[in-house]
Design a protein around this motif. Sequence first.
Motif, short mmCIF file in Angstrom:
data_model
loop_
_atom_site.label_atom_id
_atom_site.label_comp_id
_atom_site.label_asym_id
_atom_site.label_seq_id
_atom_site.Cartn_x
_atom_site.Cartn_y
_atom_site.Cartn_z
N ARG A 167 -4.93 7.81 2.35
CA ARG A 167 -4.02 7.79 1.20
C ARG A 167 -2.63 8.28 1.61
O ARG A 167 -1.62 7.80 1.09
N ALA B 23 -5.32 -0.76 -5.92
CA ALA B 23 -5.60 0.46 -5.18
C ALA B 23 -7.11 0.59 -4.91
O ALA B 23 -7.52 1.03 -3.83
N GLU C 201 -0.17 0.13 -8.62
CA GLU C 201 -1.37 -0.32 -7.89
C GLU C 201 -2.62 0.39 -8.40
O GLU C 201 -3.70 -0.19 -8.45
N LYS C 202 -2.45 1.66 -8.80
CA LYS C 202 -3.59 2.39 -9.39
C LYS C 202 -3.94 1.76 -10.72
O LYS C 202 -5.11 1.55 -11.05
#
Lengths: 252, 306
Positions: free
Chosen positions: A106, A96, A90-91
């Motif tokens: 987070r 993200a 996702e990052k």
Amino acid sequence: MGARVLFRKEVTEILKTYKIYVIPLLFLVFGFASPVITKLLPDILAGLSNMEIVVPEMSWIDAFDQFFKNLNQIGIIAVILMFMGRVAEEKHRGTATMILSKPVSRTAWVIAKFGAAVLLVLLSMIPAYLACCIYTKILFGTASVALSLQATSVFAVYVIYVIGFTVGASAVMKTQVAAGGVSVGLLILSSLLPAFSQKLSRFCPGSLTGYPHSLLSGSMSLSEAFPALLSALVSTVLFLSVGIFAFERQEV
Amino acid sequence: MAAVEIDRLTKKFGPVTAVNELTLHVPKGTVFGFLGRNGAGKTTTLRVLLGLAKPTAGDVRVLGRSIREDRSYLQRVGFLPDVPVFYNWMTAREYLRFAGELFGLGSAKLNRRIEELLELVGLHKEKNRIGGFSRGMKQRLGLAQALINDPEVVFLDEPTSALDPIGRKEVLDSINAFKDRVTVFFSSHILADVQRVCSRVAIIDRGELITEGDIAELRRKYGGRTVEIEVTEVPDDLVRKLGEVHWCERIEVRGNVLELGASEVEKAARGLPELLAETRVGIIRMESREPDLEEIFVKLVKPDGS
């Protein structure tokens, strides 16, 4: 904030994508196949060679042993492959950025991913265990539900530990390949650590992979597994905490 | 109170300074154009504003809250990144519901808001999963999710840069439709788009602020006027003489059309007819106009390597 929403999203994602098929089906196959392979193993070996091979008579314990061996080898690798990208991907993809620019914690995000992964794997173990139990009973005539349940519960804690360090690594690393590499490294380390010291091995989470056989054969009681079980759960919390600590400081 | 106050913001990545002592004030209710070339530091500034990157130095306040102190201001802002990425397995409605729930919006209010926004961005009839959306549709969905919480400030990072002309028009139309209700921080390098929707702009280059102000004010301050004359012929003598007068800072010849950059409009108005008479050139058409943002931008931003 939004922990419940994030958890629901993770569960929905599992249900709506291929993720719902891989682990449950794989585990179920192990549940069905392990007793069958164990039962047929002497015949298979005899058919492979003209030489006479003496194979000890297989029992229900061997059937469950085979089940846990399959889970511990292919099953655990599948779990790592499935969850190594939960945060890192996702990052990397940019989803993200969309989520973390909203008032989202987070910590809650990582825990939601861990929770959904644990839910999927534990729910996958139930039909797999039942299949193994039923087939073992049919093929071998007997199976101890109490002992096999203890062995499965101990292995379930080990799987939670593996998910813990996999999701933790995913939170720390920037790509899922890197997270997978770290997870496999931790898996190898976990399996090697008990060999270093006999005394310390009872506190090593890696020892849990050998406990199902000991529990099934009656050579150890469940209470003897408690140090390693507790250590696995504490390690899970530690791995997740390290992942969250690093993730909180990362720029995405 | 300003919607966004940036005070001497610096952001470094190792030895590279992406943003250098940037100071900006975005008044509430404006559509604020944040202009700069690719790599000027626009996205980095936005990422700092949204808590996705940490400032190296300086103070940033959004809606009166310092971003270093708490993240509660995120409840009141919206953000559209340059390339919005979604969960492809969701539909547009599902994504908006998920985004709204992250802001803690209740079901009845959220349902109404989702339908309003899908209508606004023209996706109300769309039932397919986001994985099958075009780039323009994703951008419009990105715009809708940025507005789901009815924000007081919405940050748009290059919302039109990767779109075709139709997609650009759709996104700009959507921005025009909501810009009266919210402060818009519009980061872009497409000057025509900024000119179309923004009332106030800041130009940054190499992480530093070059200028800031209302577009009309900047036109007066930096632009002078552009005078366009269609003449019967363009003798070399005329071009040479125009090059010698001090009010003429730029000459462009296109066939029988002369485009002049006039720094002092009154002197140009008096001197130009005299020059044309001296060189015996007949005038077919003459008009003057204010410079557009692109001309100001080109004038202020140094080319690479300078």
